[in-house]
Write an enzyme that holds these catalytic residues in place. Structure first.
Site, short mmCIF file in Angstrom:
data_model
loop_
_atom_site.label_atom_id
_atom_site.label_comp_id
_atom_site.label_asym_id
_atom_site.label_seq_id
_atom_site.Cartn_x
_atom_site.Cartn_y
_atom_site.Cartn_z
N GLU A 96 16.18 34.72 12.15
CA GLU A 96 16.29 34.82 10.96
C GLU A 96 16.37 36.17 10.37
OE1 GLU A 96 17.23 32.44 8.54
OE2 GLU A 96 17.51 30.97 9.76
N SER A 398 -12.14 -23.15 -15.84
CA SER A 398 -13.37 -23.22 -16.20
C SER A 398 -14.17 -21.79 -16.13
CB SER A 398 -14.24 -24.26 -15.80
OG SER A 398 -13.87 -25.29 -15.96
#
Length: 827
Positions: A96, A398
């Site tokens: 690069e 319940s």
């Protein structure tokens, strides 16, 4: 003549030259001005921004251990420069930016050469163009500037690169570059790329693996090894890898031997890629992580007024550290317990195991939720969170009674734990209030009516009709107010439904997270503590963004909370509906719940340490076969047992303002002598009361009457004296229309009308009289009567027992002489 012509030509040349020089000068000045303007509009260089990378937020458990990561489309794992192998550093520099260590941000030589090459290619109409960006320029482009393609951006990129080189070392620039570069797939940075391609950390990469990764940035999609083109023609990425290796050799980073060996490895197919996997959007602990993230989002919006887009960006890219309240060890154990519960009568449908189950466990003292399990077995990503989602609410059955019925009645002082009720069908005058058609007439489950019971026993046995009568007594509005205080979602339908509030048949429903918070009130002096899923959120700089307070509110008085807590030992007793919830010697309190048609099974409860709720059911709300609310109690106990390993025995302390008094368990009033003589045994017991609510009236249900002990009818003048016996009965002034279990103890209504004794009885009486005549006639006839076994000697014994009971200051709360039905599967 010739000289004049030469002179004219010379003058013209000078003029033309001056004109061109002037043009070039003006153009140069103009170009310089344009460049200066471009530079002037460049964003300021923020070095911290360059060194800061978009990272997803991380979640940690309550011990600070890694737990989860916010899912994004791209994955980045920042790696320290020292952990990157030298071969990878050299590979990037070689391919690069080979003069990286020589230039100051811009490679003039390369830049000029590339311009000439690109101009030539343009003239030749070639589409092949070359880039001249240095690693520094690429870093600026990736972190500071946009991806716009323009001369202006290029000029600003070059300028900022020169500035950056003055601020950072080459190692810092290269390290930042390797963490920021896109490397194909969903990998940002070299560590994520190493995991993606080779399933290893970057520090473990070989030379050819380093060369491959360094070659990818030029064209990530082209060199992506999992693409169909690369699979058909691997030479696409292999040739690029060889180019990188050659550049490394050319720049002196590897030897000829290294190069030759690397080529040989490539030809031998030693560049082996990990098996590709589709990006997963499933979190490791998503039952807990997703609700925690939602709570963080809500608090960011409240505290900082962020909009949804800002919050999303912060979570996905901001690198936040979210410290949750989850205990990873207990979360895993809870999940395993639910997955492995063999007693759930399991089957599979479309790959999902049923029945499903969910659970939440929290420390109700500080609100920290320790476990959220939203389902059992393998689940797809972002499946139903049956434990914590408000999109998955189910009727509580319940298990709602302690919240909207019993604690509400005690706290509002409209009833006490001792208040007496008759367990019998709902009278029409009550039923008509809650129905536009036929009177509302709920049934018990199972279809049994006990007769006279008190509030404590009604909760223990989960008697439906008593719950309805009690809500009618305290009023729907009172019940609604307490439901909302406890955090139960109540909609418009529920506000007019006594079934919703007394029996838990909620229109929408609730979930284990809601119920765990609600039940914590009973052990926390009546204080509701809001669930907390995280303790702290820190940004990438270490700044604390969020640190939630513990939010509390008063729901019950400490006295009402404690009395309800004490009453909740009934349902987990052997006579209750959920004794399976007990474990070890820990103090356990709780309540089962079953919605209509056995579609939802619950157990909600608490210990002095934690509150928890468990739900069992099917996703399609169908009946759950072969499983009961007692099964939910068992699962609750199995889960909570793990939470209490090595925890010492502890009790919830009784407030000093809670008082006690002896009362009659049938009438709920102060006892009389008859209370001690109930035919089933004494009905006197010691009960807790809020100060000022001890009953002042005396028991009026027990009555004493003389009967013919042979026929069981009320004695009359026709009854022989030796058949008359005084007994204690229960009084009921009307017929309930159904058989009640205490019916055999009721005061008889038939009167003895006399008649002959059975022959055997006549003979026995005659023999007795003959024997008495042969005995000492001076003896008292009454003494002879005492020897007759048909006389009322048991009454004398009862009187003696009564005297003993009068001296007993605290009779046992549970009368072992009572006949109890086995209601383990009853609600």
């Amino acid at each position: 003549m010739g000289k004049k012509k030469k002179k004219r030509k010379s003058s013209a040349f000078k003029i033309i030259l001056n004109v061109f020089l002037s043009i070039f000068l003006v153009a140069g000045v103009a170009f310089g001005g344009i460049v200066f303007a471009m530079i002037k509009t460049a964003p300021p260089l923020n070095v911290q921004q360059v060194l800061t990378f978009d990272e997803p937020s991380i979640l940690y458990d309550d011990k600070g251990q890694y737990m989860d990561k916010v899912i994004t489309n791209e994955q980045r794992i920042v790696v320290d420069y020292k952990n990157v192998p030298q071969n990878l550093k050299n590979a990037f520099v070689s391919i690069e930016d080979e003069r990286f260590y020589k230039h100051h941000g811009v490679d003039i030589k390369r830049f000029t050469g590339v311009i000439l090459i690109n101009v030539t290619n343009k003239i030749k109409r070639s589409s092949k163009l070359q880039g001249a960006s240095t690693l520094t320029q690429q870093l600026i482009k990736n972190t500071v500037l946009s991806s716009e393609v323009s001369i202006k951006r290029k000029v600003q990129e070059m300028y900022l690169s020169i500035q950056l080189e003055k601020e950072l070392s080459k190692d810092e620039i290269l390290g930042a570059y390797m963490n920021s570069i896109f490397l194909g797939g969903n990998a940002l940075g070299v560590e994520a790329a190493s995991k993606q391609y080779f399933n290893k950390s970057v520090k473990d990469l070989s030379l050819i693996e380093c060369a491959f990764i360094a070659g990818v940035p030029q064209s990530p999609s082209v060199y992506y090894p999992y693409s169909s083109a690369s699979k058909k023609n691997p030479s696409i990425y292999l040739n690029r890898t060889k180019t990188v290796l050659y550049k490394m050799l050319d720049n002196g980073y590897i030897t000829q031997n290294d190069y030759n060996k690397a080529l040989k490895d490539l030809d031998s197919k030693k560049l082996a890629f990990a098996k590709p996997s589709a990006p997963s959007n499933k979190l490791a602990y998503e039952w807990f992580s997703i609700p925690a993230i939602e709570q963080v989002k809500k608090d960011l919006k409240t505290q900082y007024k962020y909009d949804d887009k800002q919050i999303h960006n912060l979570l996905v890219n901001g690198g936040l550290k979210i410290y949750t309240t989850m205990n990873k060890n207990l979360q895993d154990k809870t999940q395993n317990t639910i997955n492995d519960a063999y007693y759930l009568n399991s089957y599979k449908s479309n790959g999902i195991i049923y029945p499903q189950a969910s659970a939440v466990i929290m420390d109700y003292h500080n609100g920290e939720v320790k476990t959220i399990v939203g389902g059992r077995g393998d689940q797809p990503a972002r499946s139903y969170n049956r434990a914590a989602s408000y999109n998955y609410l189910r009727p509580a059955g319940s298990s709602i009674k302690p919240l909207t019925v019993y604690s509400a009645a005690i706290d509002s002082k409209k009833a006490t734990a001792a208040t007496g009720f008759e367990d019998s069908p709902i009278p029409n005058n009550i039923g008509r209030k809650y129905s536009s058609g036929a009177p509302y007439n709920p049934r018990n489950t199972p279809d049994i009516y006990y007769g006279y019971v008190n509030v404590r026993e009604a909760l223990m046995r989960s008697i439906n009709v008593v719950a309805v009568k009690l809500v009618d007594k305290i009023g729907l509005n009172t019940s609604i107010q307490y439901a909302e205080k406890f955090g139960i979602p109540i909609d418009q339908h529920d506000r007019s439904s006594i079934a919703s509030l007394s029996l838990g048949e909620l229109h929408k429903g609730t979930n284990p997270l809601i119920m765990a918070q609600a039940y914590g009130v009973f052990g926390n002096n009546g204080t509701y503590t809001e669930a907390k899923l995280y303790t702290k959120v820190v940004d990438r700089t270490g700044k604390v963004l969020l640190e939630p307070k513990t939010n509390t509110k008063k729901v019950l008085s400490p006295e009402a909370a404690f009395i309800t807590y004490d009453m909740l030992q009934g349902p987990v007793s052997e006579s209750g509906t959920g004794p399976q919830a007990n474990f070890g010697n820990m103090e356990v309190r709780g309540k089962t719940g079953t919605s209509s048609d056995m579609k939802n099974l619950w157990f909600c409860g608490l210990t002095p340490y934690y509150s928890a709720a468990v739900w069992i059911g099917n996703d399609n709300s169908s009946t759950v076969d072969g499983v009961y609310s007692s099964t939910a109690a068992r699962l609750w106990g199995d889960i909570m047992k793990e939470f209490h390993v090595n925890l010492p025995y502890k009790q919830v302390q009784k407030p000093a303002s809670v008082v006690t008094a002896n009362v009659d368990r049938i009438s709920g009033k102060l006892p009389t002598q008859l209370s001690y003589r109930d035919p089933r045994g004494s009905t006197v017991y010691n009960e807790f009361f809020i100060n000022g609510t001890i009953p002042t009236e005396y028991d009026d249900i027990h009555v004493e009457a003389q009967i013919n002990k042979l026929t069981g009818k009320l004695a009359s003048k026709f009854t022989p004296s030796f058949l008359v016996e005084s007994r204690v009965f229960l009084r009921r002034d009307y017929s309930p229309g159904v058989e009640l279990l205490d019916q055999q103890w009721l005061l008889p209504y038939s009167i003895d009308e006399g008649g002959s004794l059975p022959p055997t009885e006549e003979k026995n009486n005659s023999n007795t009289r003959d024997k008495n005549k042969d005995k000492n006639k001076d003896k008292d006839k009454n003494k002879n009567k005492d020897k007759n076994p048909s006389q009322d000697k048991p009454n004398n014994n009862n009187n003696n027992n009564n005297n003993d009971n009068n001296n007993n200051t605290k009779p046992p709360e549970n009368d072992s002489n009572q006949n109890h039905e086995d209601n383990k599967n009853k609600q």
